[in-house]
Design a protein around this motif. Sequence first.
Motif, PDB file in Angstrom:
ATOM      1  N   THR A 113       0.265  -6.136  -5.874  1.00 48.55           N
ATOM      2  CA  THR A 113       0.772  -7.385  -6.427  1.00 48.55           C
ATOM      3  C   THR A 113       2.180  -7.169  -6.984  1.00 48.55           C
ATOM      4  O   THR A 113       2.442  -6.180  -7.663  1.00 48.55           O
ATOM      5  CB  THR A 113      -0.151  -7.891  -7.545  1.00 48.55           C
ATOM      6  N   ILE A 114       3.082  -8.110  -6.685  1.00 47.80           N
ATOM      7  CA  ILE A 114       4.467  -8.014  -7.159  1.00 47.80           C
ATOM      8  C   ILE A 114       4.657  -8.992  -8.307  1.00 47.80           C
ATOM      9  O   ILE A 114       4.395 -10.190  -8.157  1.00 47.80           O
ATOM     10  CB  ILE A 114       5.463  -8.343  -6.035  1.00 47.80           C
ATOM     11  N   ARG A 115       5.125  -8.493  -9.426  1.00 48.61           N
ATOM     12  CA  ARG A 115       5.345  -9.345 -10.593  1.00 48.61           C
ATOM     13  C   ARG A 115       6.835  -9.460 -10.867  1.00 48.61           C
ATOM     14  O   ARG A 115       7.515  -8.455 -11.045  1.00 48.61           O
ATOM     15  CB  ARG A 115       4.613  -8.774 -11.808  1.00 48.61           C
ATOM     16  N   THR A 116       7.313 -10.687 -10.901  1.00 46.57           N
ATOM     17  CA  THR A 116       8.701 -10.948 -11.267  1.00 46.57           C
ATOM     18  C   THR A 116       8.686 -11.866 -12.495  1.00 46.57           C
ATOM     19  O   THR A 116       7.623 -12.226 -12.992  1.00 46.57           O
ATOM     20  CB  THR A 116       9.478 -11.615 -10.113  1.00 46.57           C
ATOM     21  N   ARG A 117       9.867 -12.236 -12.981  1.00 48.02           N
ATOM     22  CA  ARG A 117       9.927 -13.034 -14.212  1.00 48.02           C
ATOM     23  C   ARG A 117       9.339 -14.442 -14.015  1.00 48.02           C
ATOM     24  O   ARG A 117       8.881 -15.056 -14.969  1.00 48.02           O
ATOM     25  CB  ARG A 117      11.381 -13.149 -14.684  1.00 48.02           C
ATOM     26  N   ARG A 118       9.364 -14.952 -12.795  1.00 48.95           N
ATOM     27  CA  ARG A 118       8.934 -16.339 -12.585  1.00 48.95           C
ATOM     28  C   ARG A 118       7.608 -16.487 -11.865  1.00 48.95           C
ATOM     29  O   ARG A 118       6.982 -17.529 -11.960  1.00 48.95           O
ATOM     30  CB  ARG A 118      10.011 -17.113 -11.816  1.00 48.95           C
ATOM     31  N   ARG A 119       7.173 -15.463 -11.118  1.00 45.54           N
ATOM     32  CA  ARG A 119       5.933 -15.625 -10.377  1.00 45.54           C
ATOM     33  C   ARG A 119       5.300 -14.293 -10.018  1.00 45.54           C
ATOM     34  O   ARG A 119       5.933 -13.237 -10.082  1.00 45.54           O
ATOM     35  CB  ARG A 119       6.158 -16.451  -9.115  1.00 45.54           C
ATOM     36  N   ILE A 120       4.023 -14.399  -9.667  1.00 47.86           N
ATOM     37  CA  ILE A 120       3.289 -13.260  -9.111  1.00 47.86           C
ATOM     38  C   ILE A 120       3.221 -13.470  -7.611  1.00 47.86           C
ATOM     39  O   ILE A 120       2.825 -14.546  -7.139  1.00 47.86           O
ATOM     40  CB  ILE A 120       1.875 -13.162  -9.711  1.00 47.86           C
ATOM     41  N   VAL A 121       3.627 -12.473  -6.853  1.00 45.47           N
ATOM     42  CA  VAL A 121       3.682 -12.577  -5.397  1.00 45.47           C
ATOM     43  C   VAL A 121       2.640 -11.639  -4.803  1.00 45.47           C
ATOM     44  O   VAL A 121       2.569 -10.468  -5.164  1.00 45.47           O
ATOM     45  CB  VAL A 121       5.087 -12.224  -4.856  1.00 45.47           C
ATOM     46  N   GLU A 122       1.828 -12.176  -3.877  1.00 45.30           N
ATOM     47  CA  GLU A 122       0.795 -11.394  -3.217  1.00 45.30           C
ATOM     48  C   GLU A 122       0.861 -11.632  -1.714  1.00 45.30           C
ATOM     49  O   GLU A 122       1.382 -12.653  -1.260  1.00 45.30           O
ATOM     50  CB  GLU A 122      -0.592 -11.800  -3.722  1.00 45.30           C
ATOM     51  N   ALA A 123       0.294 -10.708  -0.971  1.00 44.31           N
ATOM     52  CA  ALA A 123       0.227 -10.869   0.483  1.00 44.31           C
ATOM     53  C   ALA A 123      -0.678 -12.038   0.831  1.00 44.31           C
ATOM     54  O   ALA A 123      -1.722 -12.236   0.210  1.00 44.31           O
ATOM     55  CB  ALA A 123      -0.305  -9.588   1.127  1.00 44.31           C
ATOM     56  N   ARG A 124      -0.264 -12.799   1.845  1.00 42.75           N
ATOM     57  CA  ARG A 124      -1.069 -13.930   2.306  1.00 42.75           C
ATOM     58  C   ARG A 124      -1.548 -13.761   3.740  1.00 42.75           C
ATOM     59  O   ARG A 124      -2.065 -14.707   4.336  1.00 42.75           O
ATOM     60  CB  ARG A 124      -0.272 -15.229   2.165  1.00 42.75           C
ATOM     61  N   SER A 125      -1.350 -12.590   4.292  1.00 46.31           N
ATOM     62  CA  SER A 125      -1.895 -12.269   5.615  1.00 46.31           C
ATOM     63  C   SER A 125      -2.017 -10.754   5.697  1.00 46.31           C
ATOM     64  O   SER A 125      -1.346 -10.028   4.944  1.00 46.31           O
ATOM     65  CB  SER A 125      -0.997 -12.790   6.740  1.00 46.31           C
ATOM     66  N   PRO A 126      -2.865 -10.235   6.578  1.00 43.68           N
ATOM     67  CA  PRO A 126      -2.965  -8.779   6.718  1.00 43.68           C
ATOM     68  C   PRO A 126      -1.625  -8.114   7.049  1.00 43.68           C
ATOM     69  O   PRO A 126      -1.334  -7.021   6.561  1.00 43.68           O
ATOM     70  CB  PRO A 126      -3.979  -8.608   7.852  1.00 43.68           C
ATOM     71  N   THR A 127      -0.802  -8.785   7.871  1.00 41.32           N
ATOM     72  CA  THR A 127       0.493  -8.190   8.206  1.00 41.32           C
ATOM     73  C   THR A 127       1.412  -8.161   6.992  1.00 41.32           C
ATOM     74  O   THR A 127       2.163  -7.199   6.792  1.00 41.32           O
ATOM     75  CB  THR A 127       1.165  -8.951   9.355  1.00 41.32           C
ATOM     76  N   GLN A 128       1.363  -9.203   6.169  1.00 43.45           N
ATOM     77  CA  GLN A 128       2.142  -9.179   4.927  1.00 43.45           C
ATOM     78  C   GLN A 128       1.708  -8.029   4.038  1.00 43.45           C
ATOM     79  O   GLN A 128       2.543  -7.380   3.388  1.00 43.45           O
ATOM     80  CB  GLN A 128       1.990 -10.503   4.175  1.00 43.45           C
ATOM     81  N   ARG A 129       0.419  -7.743   3.996  1.00 42.39           N
ATOM     82  CA  ARG A 129      -0.078  -6.628   3.206  1.00 42.39           C
ATOM     83  C   ARG A 129       0.481  -5.299   3.729  1.00 42.39           C
ATOM     84  O   ARG A 129       0.918  -4.432   2.971  1.00 42.39           O
ATOM     85  CB  ARG A 129      -1.607  -6.624   3.240  1.00 42.39           C
ATOM     86  N   THR A 130       0.471  -5.163   5.055  1.00 42.07           N
ATOM     87  CA  THR A 130       1.045  -3.962   5.673  1.00 42.07           C
ATOM     88  C   THR A 130       2.535  -3.850   5.348  1.00 42.07           C
ATOM     89  O   THR A 130       3.057  -2.760   5.077  1.00 42.07           O
ATOM     90  CB  THR A 130       0.840  -4.014   7.198  1.00 42.07           C
ATOM     91  N   TYR A 131       3.228  -4.980   5.365  1.00 39.56           N
ATOM     92  CA  TYR A 131       4.663  -5.033   5.087  1.00 39.56           C
ATOM     93  C   TYR A 131       4.953  -4.600   3.646  1.00 39.56           C
ATOM     94  O   TYR A 131       5.864  -3.791   3.400  1.00 39.56           O
ATOM     95  CB  TYR A 131       5.143  -6.456   5.332  1.00 39.56           C
ATOM     96  N   LEU A 132       4.169  -5.111   2.687  1.00 38.81           N
ATOM     97  CA  LEU A 132       4.360  -4.719   1.290  1.00 38.81           C
ATOM     98  C   LEU A 132       4.129  -3.223   1.109  1.00 38.81           C
ATOM     99  O   LEU A 132       4.860  -2.553   0.378  1.00 38.81           O
ATOM    100  CB  LEU A 132       3.411  -5.509   0.385  1.00 38.81           C
TER     101      LEU A 132
END
Length: 338
Positions: A113-132
């Motif tokens: 999980t990626i935390r920035t000042r304005r939002r929490i960003v998570e993978a929304r597909s298996p490929t996005q998970r691989t990318y992260l």
Amino acid sequence: MTAHAAKRAAEHSIEPLFLEFEDNSLLPLLFGEHDRNLARLEQLLGVSITSRGNRLAITGPSGPAETAKGALLSLHKRVRKGRPIDMGEVDAAVRMSDIVGEEADNPFGEDLTIRTRRRIVEARSPTQRTYLQALRDFELVFGIGPAGTGKTYLAVAVAVSLLLAGRVNRIILSRPAVEAGERLGFLPGDLREKIDPYLRPLYDALYDMLPADQVVKRISNGEIEVAPLAFMRGRTLSNAFIILDEAQNTTPTQMKMFLTRMGENSRMAVTGDLSQVDLPLGAKSGLRDAVETLDGMDGATFVRFTDADVVRHPMVTRIVRAYNAQDNRLAQPPGSGV
């Protein structure tokens, strides 16, 4: 009955799956207003979901029913953590539903999980998970695929999180100023005003991660730089997270120039869509050349997205697939019968 026949029968079974939740207080958040989240799952998967108290019955073919169950388990974990659910989250849960239980929260044995000042960003597909995972593990990552798959957005999110954690000193975001039908010389304003429209998507991603005053402050003090590719020549970029967007519109010479800017303690993400090259007819894309030249090189990795990874409006997925189908038809030789 043969094993194959038994498997096919099981796949088409309409025996309901049952799912029971301990805490009724979270179910309104899980189901959504007027049960819209359940209705979305029914629409996406062709199943029927009925609720009685804290018990759900999912009726439909066993494959889609299991997918719905996995998605609901994942969404329930989300509301338990106090995170909101919208239609995008429901769609993402369906795409990620092959990962259930603890793996849904922690697919690589650690928190992506990626935390920035304005939002929490998570993978929304298996490929996005691989990318992260790749952005975390590799010094040079190429994200290649159609629009709307999160290639640049996730790279910016990772860059901002590393800047906030003090793991890099600056972020450098770059794009080639190649026109999609326009000519820079005919646009009003000075050079900066002519170039800014090409860089606007990068600014948009930054403002999604950081408050506006912080973006302005960090740009003014040099912690964040948004610049056209031509401004990279002759530099060595150290202690930085460097992103090249729209890389399909570089030439091989420009791509080599950019990649060799990497300095000590730096990481690079290169994103692009090889189906949207705006270079002059016959000119080779620097991104395509990099794929052919660097694939398999130690320290670099290529993550390839498809239309299944599009996380924008569902219409974007249908548009991408329609254009891909047309490209495939045009690629067939005359008389092939395909």
